[in-house]
Design a protein around this motif. Sequence first.
Motif, PDB file in Angstrom:
ATOM      1  N   GLY A   1       0.919   4.081  -2.875  1.00 19.20           N
ATOM      2  CA  GLY A   1       0.118   5.202  -2.417  1.00 19.20           C
ATOM      3  C   GLY A   1       0.454   6.491  -3.144  1.00 19.20           C
ATOM      4  N   PRO A   2      -0.303   7.578  -2.830  1.00 16.67           N
ATOM      5  CA  PRO A   2      -0.092   8.867  -3.494  1.00 16.67           C
ATOM      6  C   PRO A   2       1.336   9.388  -3.403  1.00 16.67           C
TER       7      PRO A   2
ATOM      8  N   SER B   1       0.834  -1.208   0.000  1.00 11.55           N
ATOM      9  CA  SER B   1       0.000   0.000   0.000  1.00 11.55           C
ATOM     10  C   SER B   1       0.861   1.249   0.000  1.00 11.55           C
TER      11      SER B   1
ATOM     12  N   ASN C   1      -8.488  12.063  -3.614  1.00 13.33           N
ATOM     13  CA  ASN C   1      -9.435  10.963  -3.442  1.00 13.33           C
ATOM     14  C   ASN C   1      -9.276  10.306  -2.081  1.00 13.33           C
ATOM     15  N   GLN C   2      -8.048  10.228  -1.587  1.00 11.16           N
ATOM     16  CA  GLN C   2      -7.835   9.686  -0.240  1.00 11.16           C
ATOM     17  C   GLN C   2      -8.487  10.589   0.807  1.00 11.16           C
TER      18      GLN C   2
ATOM     19  N   ALA D   1      -4.790  11.421  -6.624  1.00  8.10           N
ATOM     20  CA  ALA D   1      -4.812  10.297  -5.687  1.00  8.10           C
ATOM     21  C   ALA D   1      -4.905  10.779  -4.247  1.00  8.10           C
ATOM     22  N   ALA D   2      -4.170  11.843  -3.925  1.00  6.02           N
ATOM     23  CA  ALA D   2      -4.213  12.405  -2.569  1.00  6.02           C
ATOM     24  C   ALA D   2      -5.604  12.964  -2.264  1.00  6.02           C
TER      25      ALA D   2
ATOM     26  N   GLU E   1     -15.681  12.515  -6.450  1.00  3.45           N
ATOM     27  CA  GLU E   1     -14.315  12.075  -6.690  1.00  3.45           C
ATOM     28  C   GLU E   1     -13.551  13.162  -7.434  1.00  3.45           C
TER      29      GLU E   1
ATOM     30  N   GLN F   1     -12.202  10.140   0.849  1.00  2.00           N
ATOM     31  CA  GLN F   1     -12.608   8.893   1.481  1.00  2.00           C
ATOM     32  C   GLN F   1     -12.482   8.925   3.000  1.00  2.00           C
ATOM     33  N   ASP F   2     -11.451   9.605   3.503  1.00  2.00           N
ATOM     34  CA  ASP F   2     -11.256   9.584   4.961  1.00  2.00           C
ATOM     35  C   ASP F   2     -11.998  10.706   5.694  1.00  2.00           C
TER      36      ASP F   2
ATOM     37  N   VAL G   1      -0.358  14.275   2.651  1.00  2.00           N
ATOM     38  CA  VAL G   1      -0.542  12.933   2.106  1.00  2.00           C
ATOM     39  C   VAL G   1       0.619  12.575   1.180  1.00  2.00           C
TER      40      VAL G   1
END
Length: 313
Positions: free
Chosen positions: A49-50, A45, A276-277, A273-274, A300, A280-281, A99
């Motif tokens: 990851g980002p 992961s 979207n993370q 990507a950051a 998104e 989500q969190d 991130v």
Amino acid sequence: MEQYHRFSALRLVGVVAIVSALILVVAACGSTSTSANSSPSAASSAASGPASMVPASIKQSGVLRIGSNFQEPPWGSYAADGTTPVGLDVDLMTAITQVLGLKVAWTNMAWDGLRPALQTHRFDAVAADMYDYTDRQAQVTFVDYVSDGGAAAVKSADAANVTSIESLAGKTVGVAKGTSAEIQSGKLNTQLTAQGLKPMDISVFADDQAVFLALRAGRIYAYIGEVATLNYQCKNAGNGTLFTPVLPGLISGVMCGVVVNKDDMALAKAIQAALNQLMQDGTYGTILAKYGMTAGALKEATINGSTISSTAI
């Protein structure tokens, strides 16, 4: 003597056996410890990851250079100390760079100079409530993070008299240079003249702060601008009594994005990507709620997700 040597040899063999056994035990313990403290899925992961997507040159410096315009609250402005950047874009980019494992270096400049400065690589990205139009996509890349539209504001005493764009016919109206409001004001005037009405007399100012100062001084009758900025100014000027937002939906909602150069797609994907993370969190939603922008939240982050041209609204 022979017995002595034999006994010594036997004793040596025994010591060697014991030491060997101890080495095996220690090695086994070490192996168990390593297995317990490392997770293949966690390592995978982290590797995917980002932060792993950041271009090497930026990762090496450890800094993401961002251009913005700190005269446009709630997106970006200076705190009371006059030096600390605050606002939605500031909070969001701070979270994104965390991130990505980077720090932020801000450059404040006039809004209409941001894209040209980006294209000459004065900084790596722009975060300044910049609308993602398809004609702009030909020059730069957008990582979309929120949707924002346009409306108008007038002095509260005039609010009841402004019920449609026709109410602004022949009036002096202010817009900030280089913004969607400036782009769309010409089309609004075409709409008015097509009805046989006088066009608005458009005054272009350096930034939104200057437009509101002109409105306050009576130099213009109305201000057309982005909803978030307009609502913020109306709410905070004179304890919310001086100005009133009018004509919601005057300019259709358009996605805004973090802007990078056309040849920096790797950076765009890392920021996406950051984002979207953070979506989500829950961090993204918390930041938007702080600045009253929940209605503009996206599900998104997209890259060049808009299909709207600045000439089509």
